[in-house]
Every structure is written in C-alpha cells, then in structure tokens.
Write a protein that holds these residues in place. Sequence first.
Motif, PDB file in Angstrom:
ATOM      1  N   MET A  69     -11.787  -8.374  12.405  1.00 43.43           N
ATOM      2  CA  MET A  69     -10.929  -9.455  11.919  1.00 43.43           C
ATOM      3  C   MET A  69      -9.477  -8.991  11.939  1.00 43.43           C
ATOM      4  O   MET A  69      -9.156  -7.907  11.457  1.00 43.43           O
ATOM      5  CB  MET A  69     -11.338  -9.850  10.488  1.00 43.43           C
ATOM      6  N   ASP A  70      -8.616  -9.802  12.504  1.00 44.89           N
ATOM      7  CA  ASP A  70      -7.201  -9.457  12.611  1.00 44.89           C
ATOM      8  C   ASP A  70      -6.490  -9.844  11.315  1.00 44.89           C
ATOM      9  O   ASP A  70      -6.342 -11.018  11.001  1.00 44.89           O
ATOM     10  CB  ASP A  70      -6.580 -10.182  13.804  1.00 44.89           C
ATOM     11  N   VAL A  71      -6.070  -8.837  10.547  1.00 47.66           N
ATOM     12  CA  VAL A  71      -5.408  -9.063   9.260  1.00 47.66           C
ATOM     13  C   VAL A  71      -3.958  -8.608   9.374  1.00 47.66           C
ATOM     14  O   VAL A  71      -3.687  -7.440   9.679  1.00 47.66           O
ATOM     15  CB  VAL A  71      -6.115  -8.305   8.125  1.00 47.66           C
ATOM     16  N   SER A  72      -3.053  -9.502   9.135  1.00 53.42           N
ATOM     17  CA  SER A  72      -1.632  -9.189   9.250  1.00 53.42           C
ATOM     18  C   SER A  72      -1.158  -8.383   8.044  1.00 53.42           C
ATOM     19  O   SER A  72      -1.835  -8.303   7.007  1.00 53.42           O
ATOM     20  CB  SER A  72      -0.816 -10.481   9.343  1.00 53.42           C
ATOM     21  N   THR A  82       1.247  -9.191   6.173  1.00 51.40           N
ATOM     22  CA  THR A  82       1.471 -10.160   5.088  1.00 51.40           C
ATOM     23  C   THR A  82       0.195 -10.415   4.300  1.00 51.40           C
ATOM     24  O   THR A  82       0.214 -10.471   3.061  1.00 51.40           O
ATOM     25  CB  THR A  82       1.996 -11.493   5.672  1.00 51.40           C
ATOM     26  N   MET A  83      -0.920 -10.540   5.023  1.00 53.06           N
ATOM     27  CA  MET A  83      -2.199 -10.765   4.357  1.00 53.06           C
ATOM     28  C   MET A  83      -2.590  -9.566   3.503  1.00 53.06           C
ATOM     29  O   MET A  83      -3.078  -9.719   2.380  1.00 53.06           O
ATOM     30  CB  MET A  83      -3.281 -11.040   5.410  1.00 53.06           C
ATOM     31  N   TRP A  84      -2.385  -8.368   4.036  1.00 51.07           N
ATOM     32  CA  TRP A  84      -2.655  -7.160   3.270  1.00 51.07           C
ATOM     33  C   TRP A  84      -1.806  -7.130   1.996  1.00 51.07           C
ATOM     34  O   TRP A  84      -2.308  -6.825   0.902  1.00 51.07           O
ATOM     35  CB  TRP A  84      -2.352  -5.923   4.109  1.00 51.07           C
ATOM     36  N   THR A  85      -0.529  -7.448   2.147  1.00 52.90           N
ATOM     37  CA  THR A  85       0.379  -7.419   0.999  1.00 52.90           C
ATOM     38  C   THR A  85      -0.037  -8.429  -0.065  1.00 52.90           C
ATOM     39  O   THR A  85      -0.086  -8.111  -1.265  1.00 52.90           O
ATOM     40  CB  THR A  85       1.821  -7.706   1.454  1.00 52.90           C
ATOM     41  N   LEU A  86      -0.344  -9.650   0.371  1.00 48.52           N
ATOM     42  CA  LEU A  86      -0.769 -10.688  -0.576  1.00 48.52           C
ATOM     43  C   LEU A  86      -2.068 -10.291  -1.284  1.00 48.52           C
ATOM     44  O   LEU A  86      -2.232 -10.541  -2.483  1.00 48.52           O
ATOM     45  CB  LEU A  86      -0.956 -12.014   0.154  1.00 48.52           C
ATOM     46  N   THR A  87      -2.972  -9.659  -0.550  1.00 47.26           N
ATOM     47  CA  THR A  87      -4.236  -9.243  -1.148  1.00 47.26           C
ATOM     48  C   THR A  87      -4.027  -8.178  -2.214  1.00 47.26           C
ATOM     49  O   THR A  87      -4.572  -8.269  -3.322  1.00 47.26           O
ATOM     50  CB  THR A  87      -5.190  -8.702  -0.069  1.00 47.26           C
ATOM     51  N   VAL A  88      -3.236  -7.161  -1.877  1.00 44.74           N
ATOM     52  CA  VAL A  88      -2.973  -6.082  -2.842  1.00 44.74           C
ATOM     53  C   VAL A  88      -2.247  -6.610  -4.069  1.00 44.74           C
ATOM     54  O   VAL A  88      -2.584  -6.266  -5.212  1.00 44.74           O
ATOM     55  CB  VAL A  88      -2.168  -4.944  -2.176  1.00 44.74           C
ATOM     56  N   VAL A  89      -1.251  -7.478  -3.841  1.00 44.63           N
ATOM     57  CA  VAL A  89      -0.520  -8.070  -4.964  1.00 44.63           C
ATOM     58  C   VAL A  89      -1.453  -8.920  -5.827  1.00 44.63           C
ATOM     59  O   VAL A  89      -1.410  -8.877  -7.061  1.00 44.63           O
ATOM     60  CB  VAL A  89       0.659  -8.919  -4.451  1.00 44.63           C
ATOM     61  N   TYR A 143     -11.300 -18.045   6.639  1.00 45.28           N
ATOM     62  CA  TYR A 143     -10.205 -17.294   7.253  1.00 45.28           C
ATOM     63  C   TYR A 143     -10.678 -16.471   8.446  1.00 45.28           C
ATOM     64  O   TYR A 143     -10.021 -16.450   9.501  1.00 45.28           O
ATOM     65  CB  TYR A 143      -9.568 -16.364   6.219  1.00 45.28           C
ATOM     66  N   GLY A 144     -11.832 -15.785   8.286  1.00 42.86           N
ATOM     67  CA  GLY A 144     -12.281 -14.879   9.334  1.00 42.86           C
ATOM     68  C   GLY A 144     -13.599 -15.246   9.978  1.00 42.86           C
ATOM     69  O   GLY A 144     -14.044 -14.561  10.893  1.00 42.86           O
ATOM     70  N   ASP A 152     -14.314  -3.021   9.548  1.00 42.06           N
ATOM     71  CA  ASP A 152     -13.032  -3.640   9.208  1.00 42.06           C
ATOM     72  C   ASP A 152     -12.498  -3.029   7.915  1.00 42.06           C
ATOM     73  O   ASP A 152     -13.092  -3.218   6.852  1.00 42.06           O
ATOM     74  CB  ASP A 152     -13.232  -5.147   9.027  1.00 42.06           C
ATOM     75  N   PRO A 153     -11.375  -2.292   7.957  1.00 47.33           N
ATOM     76  CA  PRO A 153     -10.831  -1.658   6.750  1.00 47.33           C
ATOM     77  C   PRO A 153     -10.504  -2.668   5.645  1.00 47.33           C
ATOM     78  O   PRO A 153     -10.635  -2.349   4.461  1.00 47.33           O
ATOM     79  CB  PRO A 153      -9.557  -0.966   7.248  1.00 47.33           C
ATOM     80  N   TYR A 154     -10.093  -3.864   6.033  1.00 43.02           N
ATOM     81  CA  TYR A 154      -9.750  -4.886   5.044  1.00 43.02           C
ATOM     82  C   TYR A 154     -10.986  -5.282   4.240  1.00 43.02           C
ATOM     83  O   TYR A 154     -10.938  -5.391   3.012  1.00 43.02           O
ATOM     84  CB  TYR A 154      -9.168  -6.108   5.748  1.00 43.02           C
ATOM     85  N   ILE A 155     -12.101  -5.489   4.915  1.00 45.44           N
ATOM     86  CA  ILE A 155     -13.331  -5.871   4.224  1.00 45.44           C
ATOM     87  C   ILE A 155     -13.863  -4.700   3.401  1.00 45.44           C
ATOM     88  O   ILE A 155     -14.334  -4.875   2.269  1.00 45.44           O
ATOM     89  CB  ILE A 155     -14.385  -6.350   5.244  1.00 45.44           C
TER      90      ILE A 155
END
Length: 339
Positions: A1-4, A6-13, A59-60, A225-228
């Motif tokens: 899954m391609d995670v930008s 911005t998406m990483w930042t919003l998720t962490v926040v 989303y994915g 996927d590191p995000y997942i």
Amino acid sequence: MDVSLTMWTLTVVGLCALIAVDFFIGGRKPHEVSLREAGTWTVVWIVLAVLFGVGLLFYGGGQASGEFFAGYITEKSLSVDNLFVFILIMAKFAVPTVYQQRVLMIGVLIALVLRAIFIAAGAAVIANFSWVFYIFGAFLIYTAWKLIEDARKDEEDEEYEENRLLKSIERRFPSTDTWHGTRMFVRDNGKRLMTPMFIVVLALGTTDILFALDSIPAIFGLTEDPYIVFTANAFALMGLRQLYFLIGGLLRKLVHLSYGLSVILGFIGVKLILHALHESGLHVPEISTPLSLGVICAVLVVTTASSLYVSRTGGGGSAGDGADGKGGDSGKDEASTSR
C-alpha cells in the motif's frame, strides 16, 4: 500500500492525540482502576482499531484491511500472553495498586517507541534482503516449539527475574526503596536517586524488547507493509493497560493459550518460509491473507473455549500450569521467569 508522508504524519499525530485523551481522562490522576473503567476503555480501543481497519478497507482495499486485522489480532493475542509477565513484575516490585496504571502507561509508551524503531529496521532489512524471511520463519517455528515445551512443564511459584540490563543499571546508579508518588527521581542529601517507579517502568520497557523478538517477525509474516505493521502494533499496545486490569485475574484460566500461540507462530513461520521460497523463484503455494486471518481466529476461539472448559471442570493438569505464564518468545526466559 502506497502511504504518503502526509498520511504517516496524520496517523502518528492521531495516535498521539488518542494517547493524550486516554492519559488526561483515565491516567492523569493515580487511582485504582475499576473493572468498569477497564472494560469501558478496552471496548473503546477495540472499537477504534476496528474503525481504523474499516477505514483501510476504503483507503487501501481489502488486502490492506485484511492484513491489518490479521496483524492486530496476532499482536493482541501475543500481548495477552505477555500480561502474565507484567503481573510478575508488579508483584516483584510490590507496586501499589494506585500507581499500577501510571507504570503501565509509561511502559507501553516506551514499548511503542522501541517497536517503531524495530519495525523501521525490519522493513529496511526486508526491502534489501528477501532471504531474511528464512531466518524469521525458522525463528518463529523454533519459538513455537519452545512454547509447547514450556507449556508441558510442571512449573509453580514463578517469579520475575530482572534482566542483565536492569541489574547493571541498579548496580551503577543509586536508588531508593521508598515510593515517592509517581516521581521517578528524588534528591536525598544532595544525591539523585532512582525511585521504584523508574525501576519498574524500566523493567517493563526492557522486557518488551524481548517480547518484540517474536511479535515483530510474526506480523511481518502477515504483511510487509511498514504502515500496517506499525498501526497494528500501536492499536494492540495502546489498549494493553486497560486489558491488564480487566483480565489480570482471568489469565490463569487461559491454560491452553501457549498451545494456541505456538500453533499461530508455527503457522506464520511456515508462511514466511513459503514466501521466501516463492521469492527465490520456486513455484510453491503461498498462504493468502484471508486464510491466515481465518486460521488465527479459529485457533484463538478453540484455545479460549478449551481453556475455559478445562478451568471450569478443574482438569487443567500440568500443561495448564505451564501455560499460565509463558511469554510468546524464546528470549523471554531470562527476563520473565526464574526456574
């Protein structure tokens, strides 16, 4: 899954905001956590995880959502098994009930940061060296076998044994045996001393490093996927504090949990090796995410049902005794129990 980015930042926040809400509503003031409070927050964190997984569906796609739920359930089941070690730590250091929720909150935050580092390192290694799946798979199969061996042992009166890092810190830095509320350091006659609060938090944090030895390879066996991987770990860990108070007294009834986890880890180990063979160019069948999710859920349902049945009929035997306190990785022996 391609995670930008911005998406990483919003998720962490977003995760930080949820942790802050949890702290200011339920964890800011030291107090004894009631079953009602623990149950409410446990449901809240589970619902949030489900909503996040459903969001990934839009989303994915179904693949990403399925991988998240498989990873989340696996990490949650491993963390439940590890709660017994947390109970041993609390007993070892005689943590007052009123401070236990603060200790757990800080310990979980440390664990989350450390796992984020491990996940980033694991993702980098996997991206460059596909053969690492052979190592991950073999390690999980070995861990599964160790779990079965440990579960079959007749062990009683288990006690937490401090790991080498913690012992070294306690030898080198002065400390006090007196609790000073939630303070981690105090000054006595001009000398700065560590309090039991700091030592217990450090024990939880360093012990989780060993817990991550099987949980991180296990979830990488379900998704690359590191995000997942990160979000599944985050949601599994963030509800751990409330889960500790909710089911702490019920852990001894899950007498077959170690057997169930051994099956899950062994299954994921085989999945990793098959994937590694496939990446090497061999035409071997791969295990799909839906099948992985189905197997994990089925094993946990059967394990829980059989555990509760055996506990109710009083026929646990030595296997049940051995399953009570086993963590999910082979490296935990030194940090969790003394034999």
